[in-house]
Each structure stands twice: as structure tokens, then as C-alpha cells.
Design an enzyme around this catalytic site. Structure first.
Site, PDB file in Angstrom:
ATOM      1  N   ALA A 110       0.851  -1.200   0.000  1.00 39.16           N
ATOM      2  CA  ALA A 110       0.000   0.000   0.000  1.00 39.16           C
ATOM      3  C   ALA A 110       0.880   1.242   0.000  1.00 39.16           C
ATOM      4  CB  ALA A 110      -0.900  -0.023   1.225  1.00 39.16           C
ATOM      5  N   ASN A 111       0.278   2.420   0.071  1.00 39.22           N
ATOM      6  CA  ASN A 111       1.051   3.657   0.167  1.00 39.22           C
ATOM      7  C   ASN A 111       0.358   4.627   1.112  1.00 39.22           C
ATOM      8  OD1 ASN A 111      -0.827   5.350  -1.417  1.00 39.22           O
ATOM      9  ND2 ASN A 111      -0.274   3.933  -3.060  1.00 39.22           N
TER      10      ASN A 111
END
Ligand code: CTP
Length: 402
Positions: A213-214
Site C-alpha cells: 500500500a502507500n
């Protein structure tokens, strides 16, 4: 400040429900967002909360008496009805709704409504016990008001004054403000336009419990979607991961991974005038998603093989339904303008919003440079996401006009 609320006069009618105290929060939020809020109350409402509270929050006179006169002998509630851009009744009791449906005007709220609704749109937020809300009489009255053009913000479910649980709670202030913004924005400079906005980060599954994810919060796309709605656009918000509340008045499509987002974007752009890709899309995904949770075992390292995700903007550029205006974002840690210009070219964009990375994720203030195809670059002063959204939408509105 919210642009669509600035220089607007919101007439807030408060009637005798226990939720009347929540109207104080609403009046305060609307005032802080830049609106002038005139409050008119029924006698029953004043038993739940005093007019002084509203006067202090709005710094404006509150009317509680249908017979009240201004110093020059004008009738107060008529003067208020005349200057209103919108009339919001929150909370609206079953009794007030019945009066409005039948045109009765024996208190300050119903008398003002009868007069104001010729000019200003009417928004009604009911609050009452479940039985009263579901009663055929109330539902028929609501249907009558809707047929006359009123906008209803339906009550939510939960704990009620009686101690019971059910439908009848006043809608929350954020939903009410979203509705007020959307109604005030009808007929704005993006009316009849369809704008697709992507927001948030994507997640690429590694196994059933883990993802790549970010840090994207989704705030930029959310602000853009709300601002476009406030200017009259039909907005399709394609949301990756975010914990933000779904704004009212926009159509939501959920997309978790980059590939899901690509599918959603290609479906949504078919009738769209503009696409704004504010989402942080993962460039790579695990080559394989493990079917079972990966166990750590005895090894000290784990190597994940990643494969490239599709570039959504590049695919849009080649697509037969490419919208007239396509905008991307470039969040960079170095060589901001050089990298942003390269993306503008390679993705065939009309505009790119270049953000230096410390300001790009999670923050409420953005430092951005807008770079147009053809070269013009405008470095903006630090702006809230709301104000940056308006600048981006100014570009879209101007482009669509030509
Ligand atoms: N974008 C996209 N599809 C991807 C990756 C990014 O459509 N697979 C979009 C983003 O939403 C953004 C723009 O392209 O509007 C630039 O994204 P960014 O991550 O800054 O650039 P990349 O093209 O991924 O290039 P790099 O990672 O090399 O900086």
C-alpha cells in the site's frame, strides 16, 4: 472557507425536536465556512435550546415570533425569507413537515417557509421517533414536499430520545452541509458536466492478510470531488483505500487494486468531460497472490517478485473515450518540474499538478505547481486542498468552455 458557501445567506429553521441542540453545531460550521446564517425557530424549539446560542454563534438576530417586526416595521420573517439563498429546516418535526405540506403558517418557521420557498430551495432534515417517521401521514407529506421540489435529507438510524433504537435521528452535520453545498451549486459553471475523480491509494494483495500500500490519504481527491459537485457537475468518485466519509451528492465506485481502478476508470470515462487522477496508484504488484497466509518459518529474508501494473493514464490517453480534459498529479522527491513535465508528455495530459513529496501526502496544505500542455507553469502559493481544487476546476471549466 468553502467557495460555494461564501457570500450566501442560509436560512436555518429549527423546530421542536430533541435534536434542536445539534442545529447549533450546524449553524456554527456553516458560519465558519463563510456563510451568513439567519436562524428562525419555533416556540417548541426554544424549549430545547435558547435563541441566544444561535445569536452568539451566527452573530445575527434570531427570529422566534411570527409577529416580530424590524425597527422600520418590516416583518422580520418576511425580510429573512427575501434574503435567503436556501432554506434549511433541521431538525424538522413531523408536525412542521405536516404544516409545510399543507401550507399552514402559524409559527415563525412555517410562515417563513411558505414565503421563502418561492425563491430559495428548501432542504428538510426530519428528526422524530421511528413510528412517526414511518407513519403514512408523514410519508405522504414528505412525498408532497418532494413533488414540490424540496430536498429531503433522510434521518439516520440509531439511538432515539425515547431510548429505543431505529430510524429517526437527524442526519449528521457533514451530510447536511454536503447537501446544502450541492443544492447551492446547482447551475454552477460545471453544470451538466461529468467529472471523474480518482482518490486514495491502491492496495496490491500479497496474501489473504497482507497488502502493498502507500501513504495516500485520499483527501485531495475528496476535496476535488466535493468542489466539482459544488459547481454543479455530476461527479464519479473512484475511491481506492481511504478512511474518509463518502461525500453526499457524488457517485462512488470502489476500486482496491490498480487493475480494479483501471477497469473502473475505463468504464466511468465513457460519458465524461474530464478525468482527474488524484489517486496514488501502485506501479507494481506481487507477481502472485498467495492463497494462504505466508508463514514466516525459519528463513531470515523473504523476496517478493513484483510485476508492473497497467498505467491507467497512459491507457486513457490511447482510449477512444478519452475525456476532453485529462489531469494527472506528480508527487516527486526530486527534480519536481522536470519529472512532472515528462509525465505530462508521456501520459498525454492537459495539465499536471506537481507536488513536492513532503507536502503531497496527508497534509492539509499543498505546495503545487500547475503545468499545462504547451508549457505554461504556474507556481501556486501554499493552498488548502479545497482552494487547490478550485484552481484545478477553474482550468477544467475554462478548457470545456473553449
Ligand atoms: N498513474 C496511473 N497509473 C499508474 C501510476 C500512476 O494512472 N499505474 C497516475 C497517477 O494517478 C498520477 C500520475 O499517473 O496522476 C503520476 O503518478 P506517479 O506515481 O507520480 O508517476 P508514475 O507514472 O507512477 O511514475 P514514477 O513512479 O516513475 O514517478
Amino acid at each position: 472557507m468553502v467557495r460555494v458557501l461564501q457570500n450566501k445567506t442560509i436560512l436555518l429553521g429549527v423546530t421542536g425536536s430533541i435534536a434542536a441542540y445539534k442545529a447549533a453545531g450546524l449553524a456554527s460550521q456553516l458560519t465558519q465556512a463563510g456563510a451568513a446564517v439567519d436562524v428562525v425557530m419555533t416556540r417548541a424549539a426554544t424549549q430545547f435550546i435558547g435563541p441566544l446560542t444561535f445569536e452568539a454563534l451566527t452573530r445575527r438576530h434570531v427570529v422566534t415570533d411570527v409577529m416580530a417586526l424590524l425597527p422600520d416595521s418590516q416583518i422580520w420573517h418576511v425580510a429573512m425569507a427575501k434574503r435567503a439563498d436556501i432554506f434549511v429546516i433541521a431538525p424538522a418535526t413531523a408536525h412542521t413537515i405536516a404544516k409545510l405540506a399543507h401550507g399552514l403558517a402559524d409559527d415563525a418557521v412555517s410562515a417563513t417557509a411558505l414565503d421563502a420557498s418561492r425563491r430559495a430551495p428548501l432542504v428538510i432534515a426530519p428528526a422524530m421517533e421511528t413510528g412517526m417517521w414511518e407513519h403514512a401521514a408523514t410519508q405522504e407529506n414528505i412525498a408532497k414536499l418532494v413533488a414540490r421540489g424540496a430536498v429531503i435529507v433522510p434521518p439516520g438510524e440509531g439511538h432515539l430520545a425515547s431510548g429505543a433504537s431505529g430510524t429517526g435521528r437527524l442526519a449528521n452535520a457533514d451530510d447536511l452541509i454536503d447537501t446544502i453545498r450541492a443544492v447551492l451549486g446547482r447551475g454552477g459553471d460545471l453544470a451538466r458536466r461529468v467529472i471523474v475523480v480518482t482518490a486514495g491509494g491502491t492496495q496490491e494483495p500479497i496474501d489473504p492478510v497482507r497488502v502493498l500500500a502507500n501513504h495516500s490519504s485520499g483527501k485531495m481527491g475528496w476535496a476535488l470531488a466535493q468542489a466539482a459537485r459544488d459547481r454543479g457537475a455530476r461527479v464519479i468518485l473512484i475511491a481506492g483505500t481511504t478512511s474518509l466519509r463518502v461525500p453526499r451528492g457524488v457517485e462512488l465506485m470502489a476500486a482496491s487494486s490498480a487493475r480494479e481502478m483501471r477497469e473502473a476508470v475505463l468504464r466511468a470515462i465513457v460519458d465524461a468531460d474530464a478525468l482527474v487522477m488524484a489517486a496514488a496508484v501502485a506501479d507494481f504488484r506481487p507477481a502472485q497472490t498467495a492463497e494462504q497466509k505466508i508463514k514466516k518459518g525459519n528463513t531470515e529474508t523473504l523476496t517478493l517478485e513484483l510485476v508492473k501494473n497497467p498505467d491507467i493514464l497512459a491507457d486513457v490517453a490511447r482510449h477512444s473515450s478519452r475525456p476532453a480534459v485529462v489531469i494527472g498529479f506528480a508527487a516527486e522527491t526530486q527534480e519536481l518540474l522536470v519529472n512532472a513535465r515528462a509525465k505530462l508528455e508521456s501520459k498525454n495530459l492537459d495539465l499536471i499538478v506537481a507536488n513536492p513529496v513532503p507536502s503531497a501526502f496527508g497534509s492539509d496544505i499543498d505546495r503545487a505547481t500547475l503545468i499545462e500542455r504547451g508549457g505554461a507553469a504556474t507556481e501556486l502559493p501554499p493552498l488548502t486542498k479545497e482552494d487547490l481544487s478550485e484552481k484545478i476546476l477553474d482550468f477544467i471549466a475554462a478548457r470545456l468552455k473553449t
